[in-house]
Every structure is written in structure tokens, then in C-alpha cells.
Scaffold this active site. Structure first.
Site, mmCIF file in Angstrom:
data_model
loop_
_atom_site.group_PDB
_atom_site.id
_atom_site.type_symbol
_atom_site.label_atom_id
_atom_site.label_comp_id
_atom_site.label_asym_id
_atom_site.label_seq_id
_atom_site.Cartn_x
_atom_site.Cartn_y
_atom_site.Cartn_z
ATOM 1 N N GLY A 34 92.544 16.253 36.771
ATOM 2 C CA GLY A 34 93.261 15.560 35.282
ATOM 3 C C GLY A 34 93.248 13.899 35.640
ATOM 4 O O GLY A 34 93.852 13.711 34.845
ATOM 5 N N CYS A 35 92.842 13.697 36.763
ATOM 6 C CA CYS A 35 93.501 12.129 36.988
ATOM 7 C C CYS A 35 92.406 10.989 36.179
ATOM 8 O O CYS A 35 90.798 11.821 35.965
ATOM 9 C CB CYS A 35 93.650 11.494 38.945
ATOM 10 S SG CYS A 35 93.299 9.807 38.891
ATOM 11 N N GLY A 36 92.427 10.127 36.028
ATOM 12 C CA GLY A 36 91.880 8.960 35.210
ATOM 13 C C GLY A 36 90.532 8.458 35.673
ATOM 14 O O GLY A 36 89.873 8.142 35.784
ATOM 15 N N PHE A 37 90.950 8.272 37.532
ATOM 16 C CA PHE A 37 89.676 8.792 38.592
ATOM 17 C C PHE A 37 88.423 9.654 38.599
ATOM 18 O O PHE A 37 87.957 9.367 38.960
ATOM 19 C CB PHE A 37 90.328 8.370 39.723
ATOM 20 C CG PHE A 37 90.877 6.445 39.711
ATOM 21 C CD1 PHE A 37 90.121 5.138 39.698
ATOM 22 C CD2 PHE A 37 91.978 6.429 39.852
ATOM 23 C CE1 PHE A 37 90.542 4.080 39.441
ATOM 24 C CE2 PHE A 37 93.270 5.399 39.893
ATOM 25 C CZ PHE A 37 92.390 3.811 39.381
ATOM 26 N N ALA A 38 89.673 10.592 37.872
ATOM 27 C CA ALA A 38 88.189 12.020 37.951
ATOM 28 C C ALA A 38 86.861 12.088 37.894
ATOM 29 O O ALA A 38 85.621 11.951 38.545
ATOM 30 C CB ALA A 38 88.656 13.231 37.564
#
Length: 180
Positions: A34-38
Site C-alpha cells: 500500500g506504499c507509494g513506492f509499491a
């Protein structure tokens, strides 16, 4: 002691040893779907596919320690990583990667590489600003500071480099090539 002396729990259950990667170049990454870096999961998979025949592996370690970006269980992690991003590289069960309950493997990794390349350009500067805002007194220390911190390990199990989250997987390829 090297990375190869540590164990971990695979996402599928049971126990595994980092020793099974002896003789391989490794990229160990803490992940959160769920991270922006996913979207880096796709790039990590591309590295894995590109180099695995030459003795390279990626191992992902999901963690929910950074703003709750991996709150679900095994099925949710599989959905987020394997289905959404096509990940086939090994994934561990969700665990802590910092603090007193951190996996011993991650305590070892940060002891060997207490700081890392933040990334070049705007991404690196924004990450640095974000980390200063999160900890304005600079007390973060060597611990993993966010999702998608990456540790490059040589064939002998020695940690050779740490990359902070903004560093894209494709930017690590030259370092992997040198170790292969």
C-alpha cells in the site's frame, strides 16, 4: 557471521534459512503493497527475472511499520504483490524491520550498512525532506526509515550497499552486474 546465518518465515508458512541463498547475489527489501513506492515491486521482479539465471535473487520482507501500509494478512500481501505486480521472487511473512522487535536479519543489515544512497535528483531530496519532517531532531539513526529500503548482498553473504526507498530498482542494476 553473514546474512546466510539468519532464518526467516516465508509468506507461505514454515521456516527458511538465508543460507539457501549462499553463493548468490541478493537484494533484500522491506516492502508494503500500500506504499507509494509499491510500483517498485514491478522493477524488483524485472531485476529478478533478468539476473536470476546468473545467481541473483530478491527476497521481500513485508512490514506494516510505516503508516500502516501493509495491514492485511498473507492473502492480502499475495494479492498486492503477486497478483497486482506479478511478483514471483520469494516473499517472507510480514514482520518488523526496525525497533526492538525487528527481525535479527534486519538488525544485522543496518549494523553493516547504517546509511544508504537516498537517490538522485528530486526523488532523493524529497525523501530527505520527508524524513526530516518525520523526525526533525534527526534521531532516526541507522534503522530502516521507510518501506522499500534495499540491501545489496554479495555471494559470500556480506552486505555491500544500502539504498533508501527513492532509489529505483533499475538504478541498482549496475551494482548487481559488478557483483555477478
Amino acid at each position: 557471521m553473514s546474512v546466510h546465518g539468519f532464518g526467516y518465515a516465508p509468506l507461505e508458512g514454515g521456516e527458511a534459512s538465508m543460507g539457501e541463498y549462499g553463493g548468490k547475489v541478493l537484494l533484500i527489501v522491506n516492502t508494503a503493497s500500500g506504499c507509494g513506492f509499491a510500483p517498485q515491486l514491478k522493477g524488483l521482479e524485472e531485476l529478478y527475472q533478468r539476473y536470476r539465471g546468473r545467481g541473483f535473487a530478491v527476497v521481500g520482507f513485508p512490514s506494516n511499520q510505516f503508516r500502516g501500509q501493509e495491514p492485511g494478512g498473507r492473502e492480502d500481501i499475495e494479492q498486492g504483490c503477486r497478483v497486482r505486480y506479478g511478483v514471483t521472487f520469494p516473499m517472507a511473512a510480514k514482520a518488523d524491520v526496525r525497533g526492538e522487535n525487528a527481525l535479527p536479519l534486519f538488525r544485522y543489515l543496518v549494523s553493516r550498512q547504517p546509511s544508504g544512497e537516498p537517490g538522485r535528483g528530486l526523488r532523493g531530496r524529497l525523501f530527505g525532506l520527508m524524513m526530516r519532517l518525520a523526525d526533525p531532531r534527526g534521531h532516526a539513526g541507522p534503522e530502516v526509515r521507510w518501506n522499500f529500503t534495499k540491501f545489496l548482498v554479495d555471494r559470500g553473504g556480506e552486505v555491500v550497499r544500502r539504498y533508501e526507498p527513492p532509489v529505483r530498482p533499475e538504478d541498482i542494476a549496475p551494482d548487481i552486474e559488478r557483483l555477478l
